[in-house]
Write an enzyme that holds these catalytic residues in place. Structure first.
Site, PDB file in Angstrom:
ATOM      1  N   LEU A  34      47.172  47.741  54.763  1.00  0.00           N
ATOM      2  CA  LEU A  34      45.652  47.548  55.715  1.00  0.00           C
ATOM      3  C   LEU A  34      44.475  47.329  54.433  1.00  0.00           C
ATOM      4  CD1 LEU A  34      46.432  49.206  58.814  1.00  0.00           C
ATOM      5  CD2 LEU A  34      46.638  46.789  58.411  1.00  0.00           C
ATOM      6  N   ASN A  92      49.067  44.860  41.200  1.00  0.00           N
ATOM      7  CA  ASN A  92      49.198  44.003  42.597  1.00  0.00           C
ATOM      8  C   ASN A  92      49.901  42.832  42.866  1.00  0.00           C
ATOM      9  OD1 ASN A  92      47.657  46.438  43.695  1.00  0.00           O
ATOM     10  ND2 ASN A  92      45.761  45.226  44.234  1.00  0.00           N
ATOM     11  N   SER A 117      49.534  29.368  44.265  1.00  0.00           N
ATOM     12  CA  SER A 117      48.777  29.318  44.564  1.00  0.00           C
ATOM     13  C   SER A 117      49.287  27.803  43.716  1.00  0.00           C
ATOM     14  CB  SER A 117      47.076  30.115  44.667  1.00  0.00           C
ATOM     15  OG  SER A 117      46.324  29.393  44.016  1.00  0.00           O
ATOM     16  N   TYR A 141      43.905  35.359  38.603  1.00  0.00           N
ATOM     17  CA  TYR A 141      45.046  35.375  39.621  1.00  0.00           C
ATOM     18  C   TYR A 141      45.580  34.469  39.680  1.00  0.00           C
ATOM     19  CZ  TYR A 141      45.280  33.352  44.341  1.00  0.00           C
ATOM     20  OH  TYR A 141      46.106  33.488  45.323  1.00  0.00           O
ATOM     21  N   LYS A 145      49.415  34.515  39.636  1.00  0.00           N
ATOM     22  CA  LYS A 145      50.674  33.573  40.742  1.00  0.00           C
ATOM     23  C   LYS A 145      51.737  32.996  39.568  1.00  0.00           C
ATOM     24  CE  LYS A 145      49.418  34.987  45.080  1.00  0.00           C
ATOM     25  NZ  LYS A 145      49.857  35.151  45.798  1.00  0.00           N
ATOM     26  N   GLY A 283      35.470  30.697  35.679  1.00  0.00           N
ATOM     27  CA  GLY A 283      37.233  30.302  36.190  1.00  0.00           C
ATOM     28  C   GLY A 283      37.262  29.616  37.284  1.00  0.00           C
TER      29      GLY A 283
END
Ligand code: UDP
Length: 330
Positions: A34, A92, A117, A141, A145, A283
């Site tokens: 959450l 993460n 992605s 990011y 991935k 990016g």
């Protein structure tokens, strides 16, 4: 009944997938910390508040429920933030994902659908981008991935895991029944920012007006979140059907510039939207447009909401009726 562990199931894309799983008589088990998800978005699905870094809770979850397959959405997903805080993304999106795989292996869960992605491709040399295009991400990011995709690919010749990685282009829109929608804070995505600007009177910053594109702004391929959700169910069924690991793009094959998105948002809302030219966002590739033929041919995917106007209409209905999003602390 098939139990699907849905990490990040309280988030924007995860919650739409959970709704579709329920509709198709699966039993989704949402595992979400959450931090960016919303309890209210989970509705009637089983819910466990937990972090992937919390190995004890994760193991307890697998001990309590017999998990048949995993859909893994839990991740940080902002390109701009990843450039400023790369370690957060590696922890993460890579380390925690490996923890999840470790637990899956321990409990013999062998079906895994991964939320990847278009950011894995980087600056494309070919448009629309096929799955075989080289992966050279231009931001942390996309790098995270891509690294986790490589981890999954390492299982190609192992009996331990079958996986499908879905490379989303730009997820947008909202549940046409009006129950679910996009609620990030802070919001960084173009369509919700443009729509909320009509309610708040802010100007939309256009990140870069000097790209090598017809109007100088970045081009993206927007895909309806419900079409994404359907694709996840098809991926799951493909894995249920046997050893069918693979990688699929998910987009509509149509590129729209930032200015075109803002113009369409004006048309849909009937309101003026002010925009202001701003520096490029580090990016950001100039163009990302999907070739999704593989998904259509091999998995029978048929997008129900392929045009941008319909995508924005469903998003507008959500934002107009929920100007404060889910209106919860979380
Ligand atoms: N964008 C923009 N202004 C904003 C937010 C986004 O110009 O306030 C641009 C962004 O640079 C990118 C496109 O809109 O070219 C889509 O960005 P978004 O963050 O929605 O998705 P991403 O492509 O990063 O997944």
């Amino acid at each position: 009944m098939f139990t699907i562990l849905v990490t990040g199931g309280a988030g924007y894309i995860g919650s739409h997938v959970v709704k579709e799983l329920l509709r198709q008589a699966y039993r989704p088990l949402v595992y979400d910390n959450l931090q960016s998800g919303h309890r209210r978005a989970v509705k009637d699905a089983l819910f466990i508040e937990g972090d992937l870094a919390d190995q004890t809770k994760l193991r307890q979850t697998f001990e309590t429920y017999t998990v048949d397959a995993i859909m893994h959405f839990a991740a940080d997903c902002q390109v701009g933030e990843s450039v400023k805080e790369p370690l957060k993304y590696y922890k993460n999106n890579v380390v925690n994902s490996i923890r999840l795989l470790e637990t899956a292996e321990e409990f013999h869960v062998k079906k895994f659908v991964f939320s990847s992605s278009a950011a894995v491709y980087g600056e494309p040399s070919e448009i629309p981008i096929p799955e075989e295009h080289p992966c050279l991400p231009t931001n942390p990011y996309g790098e995270t991935k891509w690294i986790f995709e490589r981890v999954l690919q390492s299982f190609q010749y192992s009996e331990k895991l079958d996986y499908i990685s879905l490379r989303y282009f730009n997820a947008a829109g909202a549940d046409p029944e009006g129950e679910l929608g996009e609620d990030h804070s802070p919001e960084t995505h173009l369509i919700p920012i443009a729509l909320m600007a009509t309610l708040r009177g802010d100007a939309v910053p256009i990140f870069g007006t000097d790209y090598d594109t017809p109007d100088g702004t970045c081009i993206r391929d927007y895909i309806h979140v419900v079409d994404l959700a359907q694709a996840h169910i098809l991926a799951l069924k493909k894995l249920e059907g046997g050893r069918n690991s693979g990688v699929y793009n998910l987009g509509n094959g149509n590129g729209y510039s930032v200015r075109e998105v803002i113009e369409t948002a004006k048309k849909v809302t009937g309101k003026n939207i002010h925009s202001v030219g701003s520096p490029r966002r580090p990016g950001d590739p100039a163009r990302l447009v999907a070739g999704s033929e593989k998904m259509k041919e091999k998995l029978g995917w048929v997008p129900g909401y392929p045009d941008l106007e319909t995508i924005i209409e469903t998003a507008w209905r959500w934002h107009r009726n929920h100007p404060e999003g889910y209106g919860d602390a979380r």
